[in-house]
Design a protein around this motif. Structure first.
Motif, PDB file in Angstrom:
ATOM      1  N   GLY A   2       0.805  -1.214   0.000  1.00 56.17           N
ATOM      2  CA  GLY A   2       0.000   0.000   0.000  1.00 56.17           C
ATOM      3  C   GLY A   2       0.840   1.266   0.000  1.00 56.17           C
ATOM      4  N   ASN A   3       1.941   1.270   0.761  1.00 54.52           N
ATOM      5  CA  ASN A   3       2.808   2.448   0.808  1.00 54.52           C
ATOM      6  C   ASN A   3       3.514   2.672  -0.524  1.00 54.52           C
ATOM      7  OD1 ASN A   3       2.116   3.092   3.407  1.00 54.52           O
ATOM      8  ND2 ASN A   3       3.854   2.019   4.321  1.00 54.52           N
ATOM      9  N   ALA A   4       3.935   1.592  -1.166  1.00 54.31           N
ATOM     10  CA  ALA A   4       4.598   1.712  -2.465  1.00 54.31           C
ATOM     11  C   ALA A   4       3.630   2.268  -3.504  1.00 54.31           C
ATOM     12  CB  ALA A   4       5.144   0.363  -2.909  1.00 54.31           C
ATOM     13  N   LEU A   5       2.394   1.824  -3.435  1.00 58.31           N
ATOM     14  CA  LEU A   5       1.377   2.319  -4.360  1.00 58.31           C
ATOM     15  C   LEU A   5       1.088   3.803  -4.112  1.00 58.31           C
ATOM     16  CD1 LEU A   5      -0.582   1.668  -6.633  1.00 58.31           C
ATOM     17  CD2 LEU A   5      -2.252   1.002  -4.907  1.00 58.31           C
ATOM     18  N   GLN A   6       1.006   4.188  -2.837  1.00 55.94           N
ATOM     19  CA  GLN A   6       0.793   5.605  -2.491  1.00 55.94           C
ATOM     20  C   GLN A   6       1.950   6.465  -2.984  1.00 55.94           C
ATOM     21  OE1 GLN A   6      -2.031   6.637  -2.111  1.00 55.94           O
ATOM     22  NE2 GLN A   6      -2.353   7.098   0.043  1.00 55.94           N
ATOM     23  N   LEU A   7       3.171   5.984  -2.807  1.00 61.49           N
ATOM     24  CA  LEU A   7       4.349   6.720  -3.256  1.00 61.49           C
ATOM     25  C   LEU A   7       4.340   6.882  -4.775  1.00 61.49           C
ATOM     26  CD1 LEU A   7       6.961   8.057  -2.311  1.00 61.49           C
ATOM     27  CD2 LEU A   7       8.090   5.844  -2.622  1.00 61.49           C
ATOM     28  N   LEU A   8       3.986   5.825  -5.468  1.00 67.63           N
ATOM     29  CA  LEU A   8       3.893   5.876  -6.937  1.00 67.63           C
ATOM     30  C   LEU A   8       2.801   6.850  -7.380  1.00 67.63           C
ATOM     31  CD1 LEU A   8       5.132   4.658  -9.473  1.00 67.63           C
ATOM     32  CD2 LEU A   8       3.404   2.867  -9.369  1.00 67.63           C
ATOM     33  N   LEU A   9       1.668   6.820  -6.696  1.00 66.62           N
ATOM     34  CA  LEU A   9       0.574   7.742  -7.000  1.00 66.62           C
ATOM     35  C   LEU A   9       0.995   9.198  -6.785  1.00 66.62           C
ATOM     36  CD1 LEU A   9      -2.456   8.203  -7.669  1.00 66.62           C
ATOM     37  CD2 LEU A   9      -2.882   8.029  -5.211  1.00 66.62           C
ATOM     38  N   GLN A  10       1.683   9.474  -5.688  1.00 68.39           N
ATOM     39  CA  GLN A  10       2.129  10.845  -5.416  1.00 68.39           C
ATOM     40  C   GLN A  10       3.194  11.291  -6.431  1.00 68.39           C
ATOM     41  OE1 GLN A  10       0.499  12.826  -3.582  1.00 68.39           O
ATOM     42  NE2 GLN A  10      -0.738  11.257  -2.609  1.00 68.39           N
ATOM     43  N   ALA A  11       4.069  10.389  -6.842  1.00 68.67           N
ATOM     44  CA  ALA A  11       5.065  10.724  -7.867  1.00 68.67           C
ATOM     45  C   ALA A  11       4.379  11.060  -9.187  1.00 68.67           C
ATOM     46  CB  ALA A  11       6.042   9.566  -8.044  1.00 68.67           C
ATOM     47  N   ALA A  12       3.344  10.307  -9.535  1.00 68.67           N
ATOM     48  CA  ALA A  12       2.584  10.588 -10.763  1.00 68.67           C
ATOM     49  C   ALA A  12       1.877  11.936 -10.655  1.00 68.67           C
ATOM     50  CB  ALA A  12       1.576   9.473 -11.031  1.00 68.67           C
ATOM     51  N   ARG A  13       1.303  12.245  -9.476  1.00 66.48           N
ATOM     52  CA  ARG A  13       0.655  13.545  -9.265  1.00 66.48           C
ATOM     53  C   ARG A  13       1.666  14.683  -9.385  1.00 66.48           C
ATOM     54  NH1 ARG A  13      -1.015  14.683  -4.365  1.00 66.48           N
ATOM     55  NH2 ARG A  13      -2.267  16.387  -5.116  1.00 66.48           N
ATOM     56  N   PHE A  14       2.871  14.485  -8.837  1.00 64.23           N
ATOM     57  CA  PHE A  14       3.941  15.482  -8.926  1.00 64.23           C
ATOM     58  C   PHE A  14       4.227  15.802 -10.393  1.00 64.23           C
ATOM     59  CE2 PHE A  14       8.330  16.781  -9.336  1.00 64.23           C
ATOM     60  CZ  PHE A  14       8.569  17.609  -8.240  1.00 64.23           C
ATOM     61  N   LEU A  15       4.421  14.744 -11.181  1.00 63.53           N
ATOM     62  CA  LEU A  15       4.709  14.922 -12.602  1.00 63.53           C
ATOM     63  C   LEU A  15       3.539  15.556 -13.344  1.00 63.53           C
ATOM     64  CD1 LEU A  15       6.577  11.573 -13.333  1.00 63.53           C
ATOM     65  CD2 LEU A  15       7.578  13.867 -13.122  1.00 63.53           C
ATOM     66  N   LEU A  16       2.329  15.147 -13.014  1.00 60.60           N
ATOM     67  CA  LEU A  16       1.144  15.676 -13.682  1.00 60.60           C
ATOM     68  C   LEU A  16       0.963  17.168 -13.399  1.00 60.60           C
ATOM     69  CD1 LEU A  16      -1.396  15.066 -15.393  1.00 60.60           C
ATOM     70  CD2 LEU A  16      -2.585  14.691 -13.235  1.00 60.60           C
ATOM     71  N   TYR A  17       1.013  17.571 -12.135  1.00 55.62           N
ATOM     72  CA  TYR A  17       0.860  18.991 -11.800  1.00 55.62           C
ATOM     73  C   TYR A  17       1.983  19.819 -12.420  1.00 55.62           C
ATOM     74  CZ  TYR A  17      -3.061  18.738  -8.533  1.00 55.62           C
ATOM     75  OH  TYR A  17      -4.297  18.597  -7.973  1.00 55.62           O
ATOM     76  N   GLY A  18       3.207  19.312 -12.353  1.00 52.54           N
ATOM     77  CA  GLY A  18       4.328  20.042 -12.946  1.00 52.54           C
ATOM     78  C   GLY A  18       4.204  20.175 -14.451  1.00 52.54           C
ATOM     79  N   ALA A  19       3.848  19.080 -15.114  1.00 50.13           N
ATOM     80  CA  ALA A  19       3.725  19.093 -16.575  1.00 50.13           C
ATOM     81  C   ALA A  19       2.574  19.982 -17.036  1.00 50.13           C
ATOM     82  CB  ALA A  19       3.542  17.670 -17.100  1.00 50.13           C
TER      83      ALA A  19
END
Length: 174
Positions: A2-19
């Motif tokens: 669950g933590n790995a999935l949350q970390l991956l989700l937050q990394a994707a959100r980081f990239l999405l908001y930045g892009a």
């Protein structure tokens, strides 16, 4: 898992908001005095339980990423780190009478309009105040700078409100 999935989700959100900020939103201006700092949505909408150290690191990384794209010499990083530092204080000030639940998120549907408005207004206006006065480097054009702060705070705030209403769930996940 669950933590790995949350970390991956937050990394994707980081990239999405930045892009989205770099590729689309940064080109929008409001009468040459207001800009939307869309990337702040990533920082503002992180889970409430995000530890302060993590908040400061991701704030710096997001701000530094924007500085790399716009050659602003640390302005975005400085203002974003201040936002990341003050966020837990603002959350503490706005704590509901019963406290936050472990699964609570910054969500207008869960926290309400008034809570969300104060949260968003405080953090976005402080970020913009620091950003534009650091950009100016003095208090020489204080009128124009205050106009930029006001217009950009409104522009960013309305944009974040739209993001909340369109993309965040209306009901608590169980």
């Amino acid at each position: 898992m669950g933590n790995a999935l949350q970390l991956l989700l937050q990394a994707a959100r980081f990239l999405l908001y930045g892009a989205v900020h770099v590729l689309l939103i940064s080109r929008l201006q409001l009468f040459d005095v207001g800009w939307c700092f869309f990337y702040l949505g990533f920082l503002l909408f992180l889970p409430i339980a995000t530890p302060i150290v993590v908040m400061l690191v991701v704030s710096f990384l997001m701000g530094f990423s924007m500085d790399l794209f716009y050659d602003t010499g640390g302005l975005h990083a400085a203002a974003a780190v201040l936002l990341g530092y003050l966020r837990p204080w603002v959350l503490r000030i706005l704590t509901p009478r019963d406290g936050y639940d472990a699964q609570d998120a910054v969500n207008i549907h869960q926290m309400g309009w008034q809570w969300f408005g104060v949260y968003l207004g405080l953090l976005v206006s402080i970020h913009h105040f620091v950003f534009f006065f650091l950009e100016l480097g003095s208090f020489s054009a204080i009128g124009l700078t205050c106009l930029k702060i006001l217009a950009s705070t409104l522009f960013t705030g309305v944009t974040m409100l739209i993001v909340q209403l369109l993309l965040f769930p209306a009901r608590r996940r169980r």
